[in-house]
Design a protein around this motif. Structure first.
Motif, PDB file in Angstrom:
ATOM      1  N   ASP A 235     -20.372  67.869 -46.473  1.00 36.44           N
ATOM      2  CA  ASP A 235     -20.240  69.074 -47.288  1.00 36.44           C
ATOM      3  C   ASP A 235     -21.615  69.415 -47.861  1.00 36.44           C
ATOM      4  O   ASP A 235     -22.436  68.539 -48.121  1.00 36.44           O
ATOM      5  CB  ASP A 235     -19.149  68.974 -48.362  1.00 36.44           C
ATOM      6  N   ILE A 236     -21.843  70.718 -47.982  1.00 40.26           N
ATOM      7  CA  ILE A 236     -23.129  71.198 -48.456  1.00 40.26           C
ATOM      8  C   ILE A 236     -22.899  72.310 -49.465  1.00 40.26           C
ATOM      9  O   ILE A 236     -22.083  73.211 -49.237  1.00 40.26           O
ATOM     10  CB  ILE A 236     -24.032  71.679 -47.289  1.00 40.26           C
ATOM     11  N   VAL A 237     -23.573  72.206 -50.597  1.00 37.23           N
ATOM     12  CA  VAL A 237     -23.478  73.246 -51.618  1.00 37.23           C
ATOM     13  C   VAL A 237     -24.846  73.893 -51.801  1.00 37.23           C
ATOM     14  O   VAL A 237     -25.889  73.244 -51.651  1.00 37.23           O
ATOM     15  CB  VAL A 237     -22.972  72.698 -52.970  1.00 37.23           C
ATOM     16  N   ARG A 238     -24.803  75.174 -52.086  1.00 34.13           N
ATOM     17  CA  ARG A 238     -26.034  75.896 -52.412  1.00 34.13           C
ATOM     18  C   ARG A 238     -25.805  76.639 -53.721  1.00 34.13           C
ATOM     19  O   ARG A 238     -24.772  77.289 -53.895  1.00 34.13           O
ATOM     20  CB  ARG A 238     -26.389  76.914 -51.331  1.00 34.13           C
ATOM     21  N   VAL A 239     -26.761  76.527 -54.635  1.00 30.56           N
ATOM     22  CA  VAL A 239     -26.696  77.275 -55.886  1.00 30.56           C
ATOM     23  C   VAL A 239     -27.960  78.121 -55.997  1.00 30.56           C
ATOM     24  O   VAL A 239     -29.072  77.591 -55.991  1.00 30.56           O
ATOM     25  CB  VAL A 239     -26.565  76.348 -57.110  1.00 30.56           C
ATOM     26  N   LYS A 240     -27.739  79.413 -56.078  1.00 23.08           N
ATOM     27  CA  LYS A 240     -28.833  80.361 -56.276  1.00 23.08           C
ATOM     28  C   LYS A 240     -28.705  80.886 -57.697  1.00 23.08           C
ATOM     29  O   LYS A 240     -27.693  81.488 -58.053  1.00 23.08           O
ATOM     30  CB  LYS A 240     -28.727  81.503 -55.276  1.00 23.08           C
ATOM     31  N   LYS A 241     -29.751  80.666 -58.510  1.00 26.35           N
ATOM     32  CA  LYS A 241     -29.612  80.881 -59.938  1.00 26.35           C
ATOM     33  C   LYS A 241     -30.747  81.713 -60.511  1.00 26.35           C
ATOM     34  O   LYS A 241     -31.906  81.531 -60.149  1.00 26.35           O
ATOM     35  CB  LYS A 241     -29.613  79.518 -60.646  1.00 26.35           C
ATOM     36  N   LYS A 242     -30.383  82.615 -61.426  1.00 20.82           N
ATOM     37  CA  LYS A 242     -31.373  83.284 -62.269  1.00 20.82           C
ATOM     38  C   LYS A 242     -31.089  82.865 -63.706  1.00 20.82           C
ATOM     39  O   LYS A 242     -29.998  83.092 -64.221  1.00 20.82           O
ATOM     40  CB  LYS A 242     -31.284  84.808 -62.139  1.00 20.82           C
ATOM     41  N   ILE A 243     -32.071  82.248 -64.342  1.00 18.33           N
ATOM     42  CA  ILE A 243     -31.902  81.757 -65.708  1.00 18.33           C
ATOM     43  C   ILE A 243     -32.904  82.460 -66.615  1.00 18.33           C
ATOM     44  O   ILE A 243     -34.111  82.402 -66.400  1.00 18.33           O
ATOM     45  CB  ILE A 243     -32.129  80.235 -65.794  1.00 18.33           C
TER      46      ILE A 243
ATOM     47  N   GLY B  87     -23.239  76.555 -66.013  1.00 15.22           N
ATOM     48  CA  GLY B  87     -22.942  76.812 -64.613  1.00 15.22           C
ATOM     49  C   GLY B  87     -22.967  75.546 -63.776  1.00 15.22           C
ATOM     50  O   GLY B  87     -22.796  74.435 -64.266  1.00 15.22           O
ATOM     51  N   ARG B  88     -23.219  75.743 -62.467  1.00 13.63           N
ATOM     52  CA  ARG B  88     -23.150  74.635 -61.522  1.00 13.63           C
ATOM     53  C   ARG B  88     -24.536  74.192 -61.071  1.00 13.63           C
ATOM     54  O   ARG B  88     -25.517  74.905 -61.250  1.00 13.63           O
ATOM     55  CB  ARG B  88     -22.328  75.075 -60.302  1.00 13.63           C
ATOM     56  N   SER B  89     -24.586  73.009 -60.472  1.00 13.23           N
ATOM     57  CA  SER B  89     -25.818  72.501 -59.893  1.00 13.23           C
ATOM     58  C   SER B  89     -25.533  72.071 -58.456  1.00 13.23           C
ATOM     59  O   SER B  89     -24.410  72.217 -57.966  1.00 13.23           O
ATOM     60  CB  SER B  89     -26.341  71.299 -60.692  1.00 13.23           C
ATOM     61  N   THR B  90     -26.542  71.519 -57.791  1.00 12.86           N
ATOM     62  CA  THR B  90     -26.344  71.005 -56.434  1.00 12.86           C
ATOM     63  C   THR B  90     -26.382  69.483 -56.416  1.00 12.86           C
ATOM     64  O   THR B  90     -26.754  68.875 -55.418  1.00 12.86           O
ATOM     65  CB  THR B  90     -27.408  71.570 -55.480  1.00 12.86           C
TER      66      THR B  90
ATOM     67  N   GLU C 142     -22.111  78.417 -53.439  1.00 14.69           N
ATOM     68  CA  GLU C 142     -21.509  78.420 -52.107  1.00 14.69           C
ATOM     69  C   GLU C 142     -21.294  76.988 -51.653  1.00 14.69           C
ATOM     70  O   GLU C 142     -22.161  76.130 -51.822  1.00 14.69           O
ATOM     71  CB  GLU C 142     -22.418  79.155 -51.115  1.00 14.69           C
ATOM     72  N   ILE C 143     -20.114  76.719 -51.101  1.00 12.88           N
ATOM     73  CA  ILE C 143     -19.813  75.391 -50.568  1.00 12.88           C
ATOM     74  C   ILE C 143     -19.154  75.521 -49.196  1.00 12.88           C
ATOM     75  O   ILE C 143     -18.243  76.338 -49.008  1.00 12.88           O
ATOM     76  CB  ILE C 143     -18.918  74.573 -51.532  1.00 12.88           C
ATOM     77  N   LEU C 144     -19.648  74.759 -48.247  1.00 12.16           N
ATOM     78  CA  LEU C 144     -19.085  74.669 -46.906  1.00 12.16           C
ATOM     79  C   LEU C 144     -18.901  73.203 -46.569  1.00 12.16           C
ATOM     80  O   LEU C 144     -19.668  72.355 -47.037  1.00 12.16           O
ATOM     81  CB  LEU C 144     -20.007  75.292 -45.851  1.00 12.16           C
ATOM     82  N   ASN C 145     -17.892  72.908 -45.755  1.00 13.66           N
ATOM     83  CA  ASN C 145     -17.796  71.540 -45.234  1.00 13.66           C
ATOM     84  C   ASN C 145     -17.329  71.543 -43.784  1.00 13.66           C
ATOM     85  O   ASN C 145     -16.923  72.578 -43.247  1.00 13.66           O
ATOM     86  CB  ASN C 145     -16.923  70.642 -46.132  1.00 13.66           C
ATOM     87  N   SER C 146     -17.411  70.396 -43.171  1.00 13.45           N
ATOM     88  CA  SER C 146     -17.128  70.280 -41.736  1.00 13.45           C
ATOM     89  C   SER C 146     -15.646  70.366 -41.423  1.00 13.45           C
ATOM     90  O   SER C 146     -15.254  70.355 -40.255  1.00 13.45           O
ATOM     91  CB  SER C 146     -17.704  68.966 -41.199  1.00 13.45           C
ATOM     92  N   ASN C 147     -14.787  70.466 -42.442  1.00  8.57           N
ATOM     93  CA  ASN C 147     -13.349  70.647 -42.212  1.00  8.57           C
ATOM     94  C   ASN C 147     -12.925  72.114 -42.273  1.00  8.57           C
ATOM     95  O   ASN C 147     -11.741  72.419 -42.298  1.00  8.57           O
ATOM     96  CB  ASN C 147     -12.551  69.836 -43.237  1.00  8.57           C
ATOM     97  N   GLY C 148     -13.911  73.000 -42.354  1.00  8.92           N
ATOM     98  CA  GLY C 148     -13.607  74.433 -42.327  1.00  8.92           C
ATOM     99  C   GLY C 148     -13.598  75.113 -43.673  1.00  8.92           C
ATOM    100  O   GLY C 148     -13.391  76.329 -43.758  1.00  8.92           O
TER     101      GLY C 148
END
Length: 452
Positions: free
Chosen positions: A20-28, A331-334, A149-155
């Motif tokens: 699984d891979i997460v991406r966080v694009k942030k403006k602070i 918010g979230r982190s990676t 955004e989060i994606l993983n190999s299980n769809g």
């Protein structure tokens, strides 16, 4: 093909079972206030990635800000798998991201807010805290806009936009015999429900009303904790005890109390991930599991815990949807390996106003803010905290004046069973880099305090 899709394709290509891979694009946007004026205005734009690899039930991970280095990172991380021990209890990453659209979590005005507009908000906080009896004003304003955004190999494939705003003012006065201070705070997810004026005003009033405090003798008192101080207790004392991992390891003071009465019947504690304006509000958790409202304490009865995939699988249970990758300031982190955490700890409001609670108090103190709150003996539920701001002495149903700093050393199980009133003044609270909560004032009896 996006960077996340490329990462998943590469992990599959080299034979990794799950990724699984997460991406966080942030403006602070951060505005700092020192010596009663704005001293720093800073805007950061960050993008980062967190990758977790699972192969033969062995788990490894890494984090990067370099999109071009993701495949190389996957190769390097996969080499470490042979040195790791299999987690035989692991049952797999989630598949479909089941989620519902939640109101009050994204605001276009906050997403597009300029530095000058943010500065105006911070200046309003200062202006409303100003007074001839106030010597110094400090504080900060933080505005966060992010895409997670989060994606993983299980769809699983999920993307979400979110905004957050939090402001705090600390007003200090040296007009009396000793220095005193007052705090004002507000947080939320939309600009329209955020009051910079109220933050400044709250700090000013608390500070001015704290001038020339009187010593409070060591003894047992009724204590009315205002929302900001209750939030401190929830974040640093209460939450830990409802973590599923803590519970099963018998490190919670309530590990032997499941389905038993642990507080007065009028007290209910909920983890609510769907409440509008909640700092922790989200439709899916940070592993892609659907979030649900959970009653931790229901009418005094210990009903539920919270957990993520790893800790749940270890005990052959299902995740409660409480995986968290907490980001700073909000918010979230990676963070590639999520922890278990509540989303929004909420105490269900009572029917009494704080004024009514004061009128019914013969001998007590009102506490506006707590400092240095920590568990002394977590397994027993013993904790320590210091009341240093917004302390008021209550005698025969009336506030007789401000009080000096006191230390409170008490027991959580005892305090919950001695709650005598729950207010109707519910408020969003978030301590710095801590858990968000939504809470009213709480009154508890027979608490020993000691002057500092």
């Amino acid at each position: 093909m996006s960077a996340l899709e490329k990462a998943l394709a590469h992990s599959k290509k080299i034979g990794i079972d799950e990724c699984d891979i997460v991406r966080v694009k942030k403006k602070i946007t951060t505005i700092r206030i020192t010596d009663s004026e704005i001293t720093e205005v800073k805007q950061n734009f960050d993008t980062s990635f967190g990758i977790r690899l699972i192969h033969n039930k062995k788990i490894t991970s890494f984090e990067t800000t370099n999109e071009e280095k993701i495949e190389e990172g996957i190769n390097n991380a996969s080499k470490s798998l042979s040195n790791l021990k299999s987690k035989e209890f692991w049952q797999g990453l989630p598949h479909k991201a089941e989620h519902t659209k939640l109101e009050g979590t994204f605001d276009k005005k906050l997403d597009h807010i300029s530095g000058s507009e943010s500065t105006d908000i911070a200046q309003t906080m200062i202006d409303y805290a100003n007074n001839q009896k106030i010597n110094t004003i400090t504080g900060s304003l933080n505005i966060v806009s992010e895409n997670f955004e989060i994606l993983n190999s299980n769809g699983l494939d999920f993307s979400n936009n979110a905004t957050y705003i939090s402001g705090i003012i600390n007003a200090e006065s040296e007009q009396g015999k000793i220095p005193v201070s007052g705090i004002g705070h507000a947080s939320g997810r939309t600009l329209s429900n955020f009051s910079a004026e109220q933050i400044g005003q709250d700090a000013k009033i608390m500070c001015i009303e704290s001038i020339n405090p009187q010593k409070i003798d060591s003894d047992k008192y009724s204590i009315i904790f205002e929302p900001y101080s209750v939030g401190e207790l929830l974040a640093f004392v209460v939450a830990y005890n409802f973590n599923f991992k803590t519970f099963v390891e018998k490190k919670s003071c309530f590990s032997k109390e499941y389905n038993k009465k642990i507080s007065v019947e009028e007290f209910s504690l909920v983890d609510d991930p769907h409440i509008p304006e909640g700092i922790g509000t989200k439709s899916i958790d940070d592993e892609g599991v659907k979030t649900t409202k959970r009653n931790l304490i229901e009418k005094g009865i210990f009903k539920n815990t919270y957990s993520n995939l790893f800790d749940s699988y270890k005990e052959k249970k299902e995740s409660t949807g409480n995986a968290s990758r907490p980001g700073s300031p909000m918010g979230r982190s990676t963070e590639p390996i999520p922890i278990a955490a509540p989303h929004n700890l909420k105490i269900i409001s009572g029917e009494q106003s704080q004024e009514e609670m004061i009128k019914e108090t013969k001998r007590g103190i009102l506490v506006g803010r707590l400092w240095y709150t920590y568990a002394v003996n977590p397994i027993k539920g013993d904790f320590s905290c210091t009341a240093r701001s917004g302390i008021k002495i209550i005698k025969n149903g009336k506030i007789s004046g401000p009080g000096k700093s006191v230390r409170i050393i008490h027991s959580l199980p005892t305090m919950l069973k001695n709650i005598s009133a729950i207010g109707n003044n519910q408020k969003n609270v978030i301590q710095w880099a801590s858990l968000p909560s939504i809470t009213p004032s709480i009154k508890a009896e027979n608490i020993v305090i000691n002057p500092i």
